[in-house]
Each structure stands twice: as structure tokens, then as C-alpha cells.
Design an enzyme around this catalytic site. Structure first.
Site, PDB file in Angstrom:
ATOM      1  N   ARG A 187       0.828  -1.221   0.000  1.00 34.22           N
ATOM      2  CA  ARG A 187       0.000   0.000   0.000  1.00 34.22           C
ATOM      3  C   ARG A 187       0.853   1.259   0.000  1.00 34.22           C
ATOM      4  O   ARG A 187       0.510   2.243  -0.660  1.00 34.22           O
ATOM      5  CB  ARG A 187      -0.967  -0.025   1.182  1.00 34.22           C
TER       6      ARG A 187
ATOM      7  N   THR B 168      11.292 -12.400  12.164  1.00 35.98           N
ATOM      8  CA  THR B 168      11.643 -13.695  12.756  1.00 35.98           C
ATOM      9  C   THR B 168      11.179 -13.700  14.206  1.00 35.98           C
ATOM     10  O   THR B 168      11.303 -12.683  14.893  1.00 35.98           O
ATOM     11  CB  THR B 168      13.162 -13.972  12.704  1.00 35.98           C
TER      12      THR B 168
ATOM     13  N   ASP C  98      12.629 -15.050  16.502  1.00 37.83           N
ATOM     14  CA  ASP C  98      13.796 -15.188  17.398  1.00 37.83           C
ATOM     15  C   ASP C  98      14.306 -13.876  17.997  1.00 37.83           C
ATOM     16  O   ASP C  98      15.044 -13.899  18.982  1.00 37.83           O
ATOM     17  CB  ASP C  98      14.953 -15.844  16.644  1.00 37.83           C
TER      18      ASP C  98
ATOM     19  N   GLU D 266      11.379 -20.422  36.995  1.00 40.11           N
ATOM     20  CA  GLU D 266      12.371 -20.431  38.075  1.00 40.11           C
ATOM     21  C   GLU D 266      13.788 -20.427  37.522  1.00 40.11           C
ATOM     22  O   GLU D 266      14.734 -20.017  38.195  1.00 40.11           O
ATOM     23  CB  GLU D 266      12.171 -21.662  38.969  1.00 40.11           C
TER      24      GLU D 266
ATOM     25  N   ARG E 154       5.141 -20.318  16.075  1.00 39.27           N
ATOM     26  CA  ARG E 154       5.255 -19.512  14.860  1.00 39.27           C
ATOM     27  C   ARG E 154       3.891 -19.086  14.320  1.00 39.27           C
ATOM     28  O   ARG E 154       3.813 -18.243  13.412  1.00 39.27           O
ATOM     29  CB  ARG E 154       6.017 -20.308  13.805  1.00 39.27           C
TER      30      ARG E 154
HETATM   31  O1  F6P Z   1      14.191 -18.812  12.704  1.00 40.98           O
HETATM   32  C1  F6P Z   1      13.011 -19.011  13.369  1.00 40.98           C
HETATM   33  C2  F6P Z   1      12.896 -20.429  13.866  1.00 40.98           C
HETATM   34  O2  F6P Z   1      11.573 -20.584  14.315  1.00 40.98           O
HETATM   35  C3  F6P Z   1      13.895 -20.844  14.941  1.00 40.98           C
HETATM   36  O3  F6P Z   1      13.559 -20.409  16.234  1.00 40.98           O
HETATM   37  C4  F6P Z   1      13.870 -22.344  14.811  1.00 40.98           C
HETATM   38  O4  F6P Z   1      15.052 -22.885  15.330  1.00 40.98           O
HETATM   39  C5  F6P Z   1      13.744 -22.529  13.342  1.00 40.98           C
HETATM   40  O5  F6P Z   1      13.110 -21.370  12.844  1.00 40.98           O
HETATM   41  C6  F6P Z   1      12.991 -23.743  12.895  1.00 40.98           C
HETATM   42  O6  F6P Z   1      13.024 -23.793  11.515  1.00 40.98           O
HETATM   43  P1  F6P Z   1      12.176 -24.763  10.599  1.00 40.98           P
HETATM   44  O7  F6P Z   1      10.754 -24.318  10.637  1.00 40.98           O
HETATM   45  O8  F6P Z   1      12.772 -24.617   9.249  1.00 40.98           O
HETATM   46  O9  F6P Z   1      12.315 -26.132  11.173  1.00 40.98           O
END
Ligand code: F6P
Length: 323
Positions: free
Chosen positions: A25, A126, A128, A188, A256
Site C-alpha cells: 500500500r 523472525t 527469534d 524459576e 510460529r
Molecule cells: O528462525 C526461526 C525459527 O523458528 C527458529 O527459532 C527455529 O530454530 C527454526 O526457525 C525452525 O526452523 P524450521 O521451521 O525450518 O524447522
């Protein structure tokens, strides 16, 4: 810059769709034609490129995953693969690229620019959160909420049975999901790849917990921890502590998925616009990130090399709150 193309690459992350929408957009707003490359670098090599417009990104801001789909292309790592990709760029008269992904995506973009000089801007997508040049990456916040929701549920059953739970979360090289969710969910102890003496620390924590008569414990384990995965660590602990009843939960790819949080929608939208405006201003080979609430552009080499360091103050919180 009349025609640009956007793609998502590497692990998908909630908020990528909000970002695609913003690229398309804002690109249209600035009078550019925006193409979508399907399946990341794989689609670029295979010529799987579609036209997009403001309407084609309607009703996606709230959806997890990526409508453009994603891949981890091995072929793009080869010279032949990149040559095919460049042929498709020429065929479609693409003047610039917007690459949404993580460090693997940016390493590929950097290599491609070095060889073919196609202007490219990256956007950190990502779960991560392991990139420098941005406070947060798209998807991290949503993944954390998913993890914390699971922790809350595990805490109920852990308390009821007086058990120790080892929860394994994503992060091959990064412990940030384990660290942040650990703080938010009251873990913990955490075990992360950035710290070496995790097992030793865990043993101390467990001994303290036994003295304090804590009824249940949650230990967050980042999948990349040097002591092994959650199953391996649980086995070690069970062999040392007869009195502990241990269980393991591996959250995996559930982290994810899901609708992006408000933060990830806003972040994805701001970065999508930031990338388009960056390309228009002649920026290339940089990642658009948000640092201290402002858009900043950081060279790819710096975002990849120096992944987010663990903030020691945050790390100490885990121990302090485990009292
Ligand atoms: O890079 C993101 C991630 O979710 C990482 O945390 C994880 O190690 C990896 O991808 C897993 O990748 P795939 O979905 O290719 O197995």
C-alpha cells in the site's frame, strides 16, 4: 524506482502479512508498482512472481503466516541459483527488492547485491528477535504471548501435582524467547545458548527451591542450549534429584502461528513503510529497524554479525524472582 518486489523468507513470523500489506500500500501510494515473489528465494529463482495491488492485501493484517509463503532456499546459496534469480529480476523489470526475514535472508540479499547490484532493503521478520539494528523483530511479541499462555496452563497442572516442568521453546542460537517468556511467566530458571554454565545454575536453583519448599517449578529451555534439549536436561535432573517429579513440554512450531499481536501488527506496518521510503531515498543493503521508537537503517553486515546480546539485567531478574 518504479517497480519493486517484496518477499518473505526463512521461518514465517506473525506480523509478516501486516508488513506485506504496508509495503504494497505504501508502494502504491508513492506511485510504484509492487510485485510479490512467492516462496522467498525459491520463487525468485523459479519466476513465481505475481502482481499485487492495494486490494490484494485486504483482510490480511490480522492473519498469521505469510500470504506470499516462505522457504529456506538451498539453491539460492549457489551461483547458478542466484544467476537464475537475476534473470527473473530483469525479465520483470524489477528495480528494487524488499526482503522480509532473518539473518539467512539478509546474508543471501547481501551476496546477491554484491554480484548484481539490485537495490535491496531488509525487514526483520523472525520470532527469534536475534538481529541487531532493531529493538524487536516482527513475530517475537506474538510468539512470546503464545509461550506465556502455555506456561500459565502448565503452571496449573504443575502446582496440582508438585512437578517440575521443562518447557522447550524455539531459538537455535538465541535464548531471547526463553528469557522474555521466562520473566513474563515466572520461570524459576532458564537455559539458553548464550550462557555456558546453565546446568550448574539449574542445580543451584533446584536445591534452593527444595529448601524453600516450592511446590512447582518451570524451567525454560531454548532449543539451542548447549546442555541439550528439554528431554535430555530433564533426564539429567531426574538422575540427580530422586525427589523431583519431572515432565517435559516441547512447544515447537505452535510458536510460529496465530494472529499477530497488536505490537507485531504495528511493527510490521511501520517497517513496511520504512523499507519503501528507504528504497525511494536510495538506501540499499540495509535493514529497516526500529530503535528507540524511530526507524533506523543498519547495514546487513552489522545486523547479521552482532546478533542481539543478552541483557544481563534481564537475566538476573529470573533468579531474583525465583525466590
Ligand atoms: O528462525 C526461526 C525459527 O523458528 C527458529 O527459532 C527455529 O530454530 C527454526 O526457525 C525452525 O526452523 P524450521 O521451521 O525450518 O524447522
Amino acid at each position: 524506482m518504479r517497480k519493486i518486489a517484496v518477499f518473505t523468507s526463512g521461518g514465517d513470523a506473525p506480523g509478516m502479512n501486516a508488513c506485506i500489506r504496508a509495503v504494497v500500500r505504501s508502494g502504491s501510494h508513492y506511485g510504484m508498482q509492487v510485485m510479490g515473489i512467492k516462496r522467498g528465494y525459491t520463487g525468485l529463482i523459479e519466476g513465481d512472481i505475481i502482481e499485487m495491488d492495494a486490494r490484494s492485501v485486504g483482510n490480511i493484517v490480522q492473519r498469521g503466516g505469510t500470504i506470499l509463503m516462505s522457504s529456506r532456499s538451498q539453491e539460492f546459496r549457489t551461483e547458478e541459483g542466484r544467476a537464475k534469480a537475476f534473470e527473473n529480476i530483469k525479465k520483470h523489470n524489477i528495480d528494487g527488492l524488499v526482503a522480509i526475514g532473518g539473518n539467512g535472508t539478509f546474508a543471501g540479499a547481501l551476496q546477491f547485491y554484491t554480484e548484481y547490484e539490485i537495490p535491496v532493503i531488509g525487514i526483520p521478520g523472525t520470532i527469534d528477535n536475534d538481529l541487531s539494528g532493531t529493538d524487536f523483530t516482527i513475530g517475537f511479541d506474538t510468539a512470546l504471548n503464545t509461550v506465556v499462555d502455555a506456561m500459565d496452563k502448565i503452571r496449573d497442572t504443575a502446582e496440582s501435582h508438585n512437578r517440575v516442568f521443562f518447557m522447550e521453546v524455539m531459538g537455535r542460537d538465541s535464548g531471547l524467547i526463553a528469557l522474555y517468556s521466562g520473566i513474563a511467566g515466572g520461570a524459576e530458571s532458564i537455559m539458553i545458548p548464550e550462557m555456558d554454565d546453565d546446568i550448574l545454575n539449574l542445580t543451584k536453583t533446584l536445591n534452593k527451591a527444595l529448601i524453600r519448599k516450592k511446590s512447582s517449578l518451570i524451567v525454560m529451555v531454548a532449543e539451542g542450549d548447549e546442555a541439550g534439549g528439554a528431554f535430555e536436561i530433564a533426564k539429567k535432573v531426574e538422575s540427580e534429584f530422586d525427589e523431583l517429579d519431572c515432565r517435559v513440554v516441547v512447544l515447537g512450531h505452535v510458536q510460529r502461528g496465530g494472529a499477530p499481536s497488536c505490537n507485531d501488527r504495528v511493527l510490521g506496518t511501520r517497517l513496511g513503510i520504512g523499507a519503501v521510503e528507504g528504497l525511494l531515498r536510495g538506501k540499499t543493503n540495509v535493514m529497516a529497524g526500529i530503535v528507540h521508537n524511530k526507524i533506523e537503517y543498519t547495514p546487513f553486515s552489522e545486523t547479521i554479525d552482532n546478533s542481539h546480546k543478552i541483557n544481563q539485567d534481564l537475566f538476573k531478574i529470573i533468579d531474583l524472582m525465583a525466590h
